[in-house]
Design a protein around this motif. Structure first.
Motif, PDB file in Angstrom:
ATOM      1  N   LEU A  18      -3.675  20.754  30.168  1.00 41.82           N
ATOM      2  CA  LEU A  18      -2.361  20.516  29.822  1.00 41.82           C
ATOM      3  C   LEU A  18      -1.606  19.462  30.367  1.00 41.82           C
ATOM      4  O   LEU A  18      -0.959  18.618  30.064  1.00 41.82           O
ATOM      5  N   SER A  19      -1.788  19.572  31.968  1.00 39.21           N
ATOM      6  CA  SER A  19      -0.971  18.763  32.709  1.00 39.21           C
ATOM      7  C   SER A  19      -1.214  17.170  32.323  1.00 39.21           C
ATOM      8  O   SER A  19      -0.707  16.468  32.217  1.00 39.21           O
ATOM      9  N   LEU A  20      -2.873  16.876  32.404  1.00 40.38           N
ATOM     10  CA  LEU A  20      -3.131  15.618  32.006  1.00 40.38           C
ATOM     11  C   LEU A  20      -2.979  15.227  30.636  1.00 40.38           C
ATOM     12  O   LEU A  20      -2.652  13.922  30.310  1.00 40.38           O
ATOM     13  N   ASP A  21      -2.790  16.385  29.874  1.00 49.06           N
ATOM     14  CA  ASP A  21      -2.611  15.863  28.463  1.00 49.06           C
ATOM     15  C   ASP A  21      -1.170  15.584  28.137  1.00 49.06           C
ATOM     16  O   ASP A  21      -0.883  14.485  27.233  1.00 49.06           O
ATOM     17  N   LEU A  22      -0.402  15.843  29.115  1.00 49.70           N
ATOM     18  CA  LEU A  22       1.072  15.667  29.016  1.00 49.70           C
ATOM     19  C   LEU A  22       1.297  14.372  29.428  1.00 49.70           C
ATOM     20  O   LEU A  22       1.782  13.370  28.787  1.00 49.70           O
ATOM     21  N   LEU A  66      10.221  18.434  29.559  1.00 45.05           N
ATOM     22  CA  LEU A  66       8.725  18.003  29.423  1.00 45.05           C
ATOM     23  C   LEU A  66       8.775  16.555  29.872  1.00 45.05           C
ATOM     24  O   LEU A  66       7.760  16.297  30.956  1.00 45.05           O
ATOM     25  N   LEU A  67       9.801  15.753  29.784  1.00 45.92           N
ATOM     26  CA  LEU A  67       9.767  14.294  30.408  1.00 45.92           C
ATOM     27  C   LEU A  67      10.009  14.689  31.965  1.00 45.92           C
ATOM     28  O   LEU A  67       9.440  13.646  32.601  1.00 45.92           O
ATOM     29  N   THR A  68      10.806  15.427  32.216  1.00 47.61           N
ATOM     30  CA  THR A  68      10.806  15.750  33.801  1.00 47.61           C
ATOM     31  C   THR A  68       9.540  15.968  34.591  1.00 47.61           C
ATOM     32  O   THR A  68       9.159  15.625  35.284  1.00 47.61           O
ATOM     33  N   ALA A  69       8.780  16.837  33.601  1.00 50.75           N
ATOM     34  CA  ALA A  69       7.436  17.467  34.373  1.00 50.75           C
ATOM     35  C   ALA A  69       6.598  16.305  34.307  1.00 50.75           C
ATOM     36  O   ALA A  69       5.611  16.052  35.189  1.00 50.75           O
ATOM     37  N   ARG A  70       6.648  15.528  33.034  1.00 51.18           N
ATOM     38  CA  ARG A  70       5.518  14.279  32.959  1.00 51.18           C
ATOM     39  C   ARG A  70       5.605  13.132  34.115  1.00 51.18           C
ATOM     40  O   ARG A  70       4.864  12.626  34.653  1.00 51.18           O
ATOM     41  N   ALA A  71       6.857  12.967  34.449  1.00 54.95           N
ATOM     42  CA  ALA A  71       7.256  12.016  35.492  1.00 54.95           C
ATOM     43  C   ALA A  71       6.885  12.442  36.912  1.00 54.95           C
ATOM     44  O   ALA A  71       6.348  11.782  37.672  1.00 54.95           O
ATOM     45  N   TRP A 118      12.081  25.465  29.082  1.00 60.26           N
ATOM     46  CA  TRP A 118      11.257  25.055  30.229  1.00 60.26           C
ATOM     47  C   TRP A 118       9.734  25.357  30.285  1.00 60.26           C
ATOM     48  O   TRP A 118       9.077  25.003  30.840  1.00 60.26           O
ATOM     49  N   LEU A 119       9.333  26.338  29.200  1.00 59.16           N
ATOM     50  CA  LEU A 119       8.039  26.911  29.324  1.00 59.16           C
ATOM     51  C   LEU A 119       6.975  25.884  29.116  1.00 59.16           C
ATOM     52  O   LEU A 119       6.056  25.854  30.265  1.00 59.16           O
ATOM     53  N   PRO A 120       6.930  24.783  28.220  1.00 60.78           N
ATOM     54  CA  PRO A 120       5.958  23.962  28.388  1.00 60.78           C
ATOM     55  C   PRO A 120       5.815  23.090  29.493  1.00 60.78           C
ATOM     56  O   PRO A 120       4.615  22.851  29.876  1.00 60.78           O
ATOM     57  N   ALA A 121       6.788  22.638  30.096  1.00 60.57           N
ATOM     58  CA  ALA A 121       6.858  21.949  31.125  1.00 60.57           C
ATOM     59  C   ALA A 121       6.468  22.585  32.598  1.00 60.57           C
ATOM     60  O   ALA A 121       5.590  22.214  33.184  1.00 60.57           O
ATOM     61  N   TRP A 122       6.921  23.965  32.462  1.00 61.45           N
ATOM     62  CA  TRP A 122       6.444  25.053  33.594  1.00 61.45           C
ATOM     63  C   TRP A 122       4.927  25.092  33.731  1.00 61.45           C
ATOM     64  O   TRP A 122       4.187  25.043  34.445  1.00 61.45           O
ATOM     65  N   GLN A 123       4.535  25.102  32.193  1.00 63.16           N
ATOM     66  CA  GLN A 123       2.875  25.579  32.208  1.00 63.16           C
ATOM     67  C   GLN A 123       2.168  24.303  32.517  1.00 63.16           C
ATOM     68  O   GLN A 123       1.082  24.376  33.225  1.00 63.16           O
ATOM     69  N   ALA A 124       2.774  23.194  32.146  1.00 62.57           N
ATOM     70  CA  ALA A 124       2.049  21.741  32.531  1.00 62.57           C
ATOM     71  C   ALA A 124       2.173  21.527  34.242  1.00 62.57           C
ATOM     72  O   ALA A 124       1.015  21.176  34.754  1.00 62.57           O
ATOM     73  N   ALA A 125       2.896  22.065  34.674  1.00 60.98           N
ATOM     74  CA  ALA A 125       3.091  21.873  36.192  1.00 60.98           C
ATOM     75  C   ALA A 125       2.425  22.943  37.032  1.00 60.98           C
ATOM     76  O   ALA A 125       1.485  22.458  37.863  1.00 60.98           O
ATOM     77  N   ALA A 126       2.185  24.139  36.294  1.00 66.10           N
ATOM     78  CA  ALA A 126       1.448  25.127  36.749  1.00 66.10           C
ATOM     79  C   ALA A 126      -0.231  24.480  36.712  1.00 66.10           C
ATOM     80  O   ALA A 126      -1.028  24.819  37.649  1.00 66.10           O
ATOM     81  N   ASP A 127      -0.399  24.160  35.403  1.00 67.54           N
ATOM     82  CA  ASP A 127      -1.776  23.448  35.449  1.00 67.54           C
ATOM     83  C   ASP A 127      -2.282  22.630  36.273  1.00 67.54           C
ATOM     84  O   ASP A 127      -3.327  22.430  36.578  1.00 67.54           O
ATOM     85  N   TYR A 128      -1.169  21.516  36.703  1.00 70.11           N
ATOM     86  CA  TYR A 128      -1.441  20.629  37.700  1.00 70.11           C
ATOM     87  C   TYR A 128      -2.018  21.135  38.990  1.00 70.11           C
ATOM     88  O   TYR A 128      -2.983  20.907  39.597  1.00 70.11           O
TER      89      TYR A 128
END
Length: 184
Positions: A18-22, A66-71, A118-128
């Motif tokens: 998920l984190s890299l997919d983002l 999500l843009l915040t998490a991606r950055a 914030w759920l998708p962003a949090w999940q991407a950050a947790a996956d990283y």
């Protein structure tokens, strides 16, 4: 009765963690930069591709999160020691937590966030964080100089260099072959 056809993922490398997919919501296509998250419609597609459409709304707040998490993730992939990127990722993670309970069938973990956006962003950050804990050296950027994609190297020997051998790897091989055959 009509069958609804799911949208086709336009990205060249879907299916990474998920984190890299983002991160891979940005890519180059024929020399032109593309960004799936340039609109709420693109966000809706990304949520659908990742099985998150039923848990998060496709709205501006979710897109901004999500843009915040991606950055933050992107900066950390480039420089894991960047303190500002670490702070930015921790700020994303501060929006959620794991609620652990004992259910009738055993332990149950449920992700909670202070705001559903914030759920998708949090999940991407947790996956990283998960990828960092498991094998940080396997988080890679494609070796092709024109490629901006990232991948998790799951090859047996851990020496994968290209996002895709069929595209970037083949272009690099063809370029080397052409350079060898070119008269000086």
């Amino acid at each position: 009765m009509s069958l609804q056809v799911p949208p086709r993922d336009p990205r060249p490398l879907p299916g990474e963690p998920l984190s890299l997919d983002l991160l891979n919501t940005r890519w180059n296509s024929g020399g032109s930069p593309r960004d799936l998250l340039d609109s709420v419609a693109g966000l809706a597609a990304w949520l659908e591709f990742n099985g998150l459409a039923d848990r998060a709304g496709a709205d501006r707040a979710t897109l901004d999160a999500l843009l915040t998490a991606r950055a933050a993730i992107g900066r950390l992939v480039d420089d894991r020691d960047d303190p500002q990127a670490r702070t930015a990722l921790n700020a994303v993670l501060a929006h959620g937590w794991i609620d652990r309970r004992l259910g009738p069938d055993g332990p149950v973990d449920q992700v909670r966030t202070d705001d559903p956006g914030w759920l998708p962003a949090w999940q991407a950050a947790a996956d990283y964080l998960r990828l960092l804990a498991e094998a940080p050296e396997r988080i890679r950027s494609c070796a092709h100089p024109d490629c901006v994609l990232h991948f998790h190297d799951i090859s047996k020997n851990g020496t994968r260099r290209w996002c895709s051998m069929a595209s970037c790897g083949n272009r690099a091989k063809a370029s080397r072959h052409y350079a060898r055959g070119k008269p000086s």
